[in-house]
Design an enzyme around this catalytic site. Structure first.
Site, PDB file in Angstrom:
ATOM      1  N   LEU A  37       8.877  13.965  10.119  1.00  0.00           N
ATOM      2  CA  LEU A  37       8.001  13.789   8.965  1.00  0.00           C
ATOM      3  C   LEU A  37       8.041  15.070   8.149  1.00  0.00           C
ATOM      4  O   LEU A  37       7.667  16.124   8.652  1.00  0.00           O
ATOM      5  CB  LEU A  37       6.606  13.575   9.571  1.00  0.00           C
ATOM      6  CG  LEU A  37       5.397  13.292   8.741  1.00  0.00           C
ATOM      7  CD1 LEU A  37       5.619  12.022   7.938  1.00  0.00           C
ATOM      8  CD2 LEU A  37       4.209  13.100   9.697  1.00  0.00           C
ATOM      9  N   HIS A  38       8.528  15.028   6.920  1.00  0.00           N
ATOM     10  CA  HIS A  38       8.494  16.265   6.134  1.00  0.00           C
ATOM     11  C   HIS A  38       8.432  16.069   4.633  1.00  0.00           C
ATOM     12  O   HIS A  38       8.277  17.031   3.887  1.00  0.00           O
ATOM     13  CB  HIS A  38       9.713  17.137   6.460  1.00  0.00           C
ATOM     14  CG  HIS A  38      10.965  16.678   5.763  1.00  0.00           C
ATOM     15  ND1 HIS A  38      11.706  15.614   6.207  1.00  0.00           N
ATOM     16  CD2 HIS A  38      11.575  17.122   4.642  1.00  0.00           C
ATOM     17  CE1 HIS A  38      12.741  15.435   5.393  1.00  0.00           C
ATOM     18  NE2 HIS A  38      12.677  16.328   4.431  1.00  0.00           N
TER      19      HIS A  38
END
Ligand code: UD1
Length: 381
Positions: free
Chosen positions: A219-220
Site C-alpha cells: 500500500l503506498h
C-alpha cells in the site's frame, strides 16, 4: 564503436527494472553498449534503494544527485538541474528512462531539450486518471521520447490513440518516434530471480508464514495513504480478513508508515499492533518480495508492479484502486478492482480464499524484453 547510454533511476521500482538491461549488457552487450547510471536520489533509505543494487548486482551509479523528498515541483526541478549537468558531461547517444516517476519526467524533459534521444521503457501505459501524478509523468515522457518500448499490446493501442504512428519505418527522431512492443522487463526479472529468491529468502521463516496460506499486501499510493478515510477502510478490511492461519503480511512503504502513525484512529492502530495476524513490517528486498509473491495465497495491493508480479506467479490480486494500467489481468479475471471499498475488499478476498479456477495467458512477452531493447539501442550508434 560502443553506444553510450545514460540510465536515469531514482525510485525503488526503477532501480529494480533497470537491472534487466544492466544484466543484458553485462552478459551479452558489453562490447557494444556502455551504460552510465545516474541515481536521482528520489528514494534514499537503504531498504528503498541500496539493497537492490547489492542483491540484483546493479552497477553502482556514477552519479547520485541526492535529491530526496520534496514537493513535486521542487523535486522535479532539482533533478532537472542535476541531470542537465550529467548529460552535458557524458554526451550520451541516448537516455534511458523507466516508468512514470518524477525521475522519469525530469529525465525526459531535460534530455529532449538537449536533443538527446529519449528511450522510454514501460511506455504506453495509461490509467486515464490524471489525478495520479504518474499519469501526467507517463504522458509527458512518452511524448518526448524517440524510442518507446511498451510492455503490453494495450500499451501499443494507447499510444496509437494519442497519435503515434505505429507503421513508422523512417529514420526515427523525437518528431518521428518509434514504438516497439517488447514485453515487460519485470517479467525478465521475475523469471530470472524466482529460483534464487526461494533459495535466499528469509522472510517466510522470519515471520512464521506457511506456504499458500498467507496474504501479501502492499500500500503506498498517495490516493490511499494520504486520505485517512481510505487508509482506515483498507486496514479495517485487512483486520476483518486476517485470522490465524490466514495472516496478512504488509511490507510498508515509508510514506504509508508515516500516515499510519500520524492519521490512523488510535483504536484501529492498537488493534492492528496487538494482533499477530497482521504483520506490518519494513520494506523488504526484491528477493524477499519475490519469495512472498511465489508462496502467498493471493495479493492485495495498489502497486502496479505487485499486481503484475502476482500474475507472473499465477496468483490472483485485489487492486486497491478504481482503475489500473494493467487492464488485461482484470479483463481476464485474474485481478479485481475494488478501490478502497472495505466491503468489496472483503468480498474479493473471500472469493480468492475459496479458490477460483483461472488461466494465465502470456501477456508480458518472452522474458527477453531487455535483450530486445539492447538490440535497438545498438542501432543508435
Ligand atoms: C514514487 C513514485 C511512484 C512509485 C513509488 C514507488 C512519483 C510521483 N511517484 O512514489 O510512482 O510507485 O515511488 O515506491 O515519482 N520516503 C522515505 N524514504 C525513501 C523514499 C521515500 O522516507 O527512501 C518517504 C518520504 O516521506 C517521502 C515519501 O516517502 O516524502 C514519498 O516519496 P516520493 O519519492 O515522493 O514518492 P513515492 O510515494 O515513493
Amino acid at each position: 564503436m560502443k553506444t553510450k547510454i545514460v540510465t536515469v533511476i531514482g525510485a525503488r521500482p526503477q532501480i529494480i527494472k533497470s537491472s534487466a538491461i544492466s544484466r543484458a549488457i553485462r552478459n551479452k552487450y558489453h562490447d557494444k553498449l556502455e551504460e552510465v547510471i545516474v541515481h536521482t536520489g528520489q528514494h534514499y533509505d537503504d531498504n528503498m534503494s541500496q539493497v537492490f543494487f547489492v542483491e540484483l548486482n546493479i552497477p553502482s551509479p556514477k552519479y547520485n544527485l541526492k535529491i530526496g523528498s520534496a514537493s513535486h515541483a521542487v523535486q522535479t526541478a532539482e533533478m532537472m538541474k542535476g541531470l542537465e549537468d550529467v548529460f552535458k558531461k557524458e554526451q550520451p547517444q541516448a537516455v534511458i528512462l523507466y516508468g512514470d516517476t518524477n525521475s522519469t519526467l525530469a529525465g525526459a524533459t531535460v534530455a529532449s531539450k538537449m536533443d538527446i534521444p529519449v528511450v522510454h521503457v514501460e511506455s504506453g501505459l495509461r490509467s486515464y486518471n490524471k489525478a495520479m501524478p504518474e499519469e501526467i509523468n507517463r504522458i509527458v515522457s512518452d511524448h518526448l521520447s524517440t524510442l518507446l518500448f511498451t510492455p503490453t499490446e494495450l500499451g501499443v493501442a494507447n499510444l496509437k490513440k494519442e497519435g503515434f504512428n505505429l507503421e513508422n519505418n523512417a529514420p526515427y527522431n523525437i518528431d518521428n518516434p518509434k514504438v516497439h512492443y517488447c514485453g515487460d522487463v519485470m517479467y525478465d526479472n521475475s523469471l530470472h530471480f524466482a529460483e534464487l529468491a526461494m533459495k535466499k529468502e528469509t522472510v517466510l521463516t522470519d515471520y512464521n508464514l506457511v506456504e499458500g496460506t498467507f496474504i501479501l499486501c502492499t500500500l503506498h499510493r498517495p490516493a490511499n495513504t494520504d486520505s485517512p478515510e481510505r487508509l482506515a477502510n483498507i486496514l479495517e478490511a485487512l483486520v476483518h480478513i486476517s485470522t490465524k492461519g490466514k495472516e496478512v503480511i504488509v511490507p510498508l512503504h515509508p510514506r504509508t508508515r508515516k500516515f499510519i502513525n500520524e492519521t490512523l484512529d488510535k483504536k484501529l492502530l492498537d488493534e492492528i499492533e496487538n494482533t499477530d495476524t497482521i504483520k506490518l513490517i519494513d520494506p523488504v528486498s526484491f528477493l524477499n518480495i519475490t519469495a512472498l509473491e511465489q508462496k502467498c495465497a493471493f495479493i492485495i495491493t495498489d502497486s502496479g508492479g505487485l499486481q503484475k508480479e502476482a500474475y507472473f506467479f499465477q496468483k490472483p490480486s485485489i487492486i486497491l484502486r478504481a482503475e489500473t494500467e494493467w487492464m488485461e489481468i482484470v479483463a481476464n479475471g485474474n485481478a479485481t478492482l475494488v478501490d478502497a471499498d472495505k466491503q468489496r475488499i472483503i468480498e474479493a478476498a473471500y472469493t480468492y480464499l475459496n479458490g477460483v479456477e483461472m488461466e494465465f495467458p502470456n501477456f508480458y512477452g518472452n522474458g527477453k524484453a531487455a535483450e530486445f531493447i539492447c538490440d535497438q539501442l545498438i542501432a543508435l550508434a
